[in-house]
Scaffold this motif. Structure first.
Motif: not given
Length: 120
Positions: A93-101
């Protein structure tokens, strides 16, 4: 195996270089294009089911796609590895940009902890 390159924020299963045996683990791609050989390898942080004090919980709100509704994932921002595209066994899947940051920020904190200057 997926032939298309993955993007930063994608989560996929690949071998765990820190574990004996053939068991893969999920990896969060922190960077996909910003390193040499973009699309051929990814700088990643390991995901786990272990709720260790320094792990970052990946909540339902952190997932854009692909979360596991019955299990909570955690990211260990100090467990870093380069994962080759050909080693990816299965996208999750994919996580949000905020989560990755948030994970990247904690990784930078660990990487710079022994320096006398802040790189952020």
């Amino acid at each position: 195996m997926n032939n298309d390159p993955f993007d930063a924020g994608d989560v996929f299963w690949a071998p765990d270089p820190y574990s004996a045996g053939e068991n893969p683990r999920p990896w969060l791609a922190l960077t996909a294009e910003g390193i040499p050989y973009g699309g051929e390898e990814y700088l990643c942080a390991g995901l786990t089911l272990s709720d260790l004090p320094e792990n970052i919980e990946i909540t339902d709100d952190d997932w854009r796609t692909g979360n596991h509704p019955e299990r909570t994932s955690y990211c260990s921002p100090w467990v870093l590895a380069t994962v080759k595209h050909d080693a990816v066994a299965n996208p999750q899947g994919t996580v949000t940009t905020d989560s990755r940051e948030r994970v990247i920020g904690r990784s930078v904190d660990y990487l710079t902890a022994d320096l006398d200057v802040s790189l952020r």
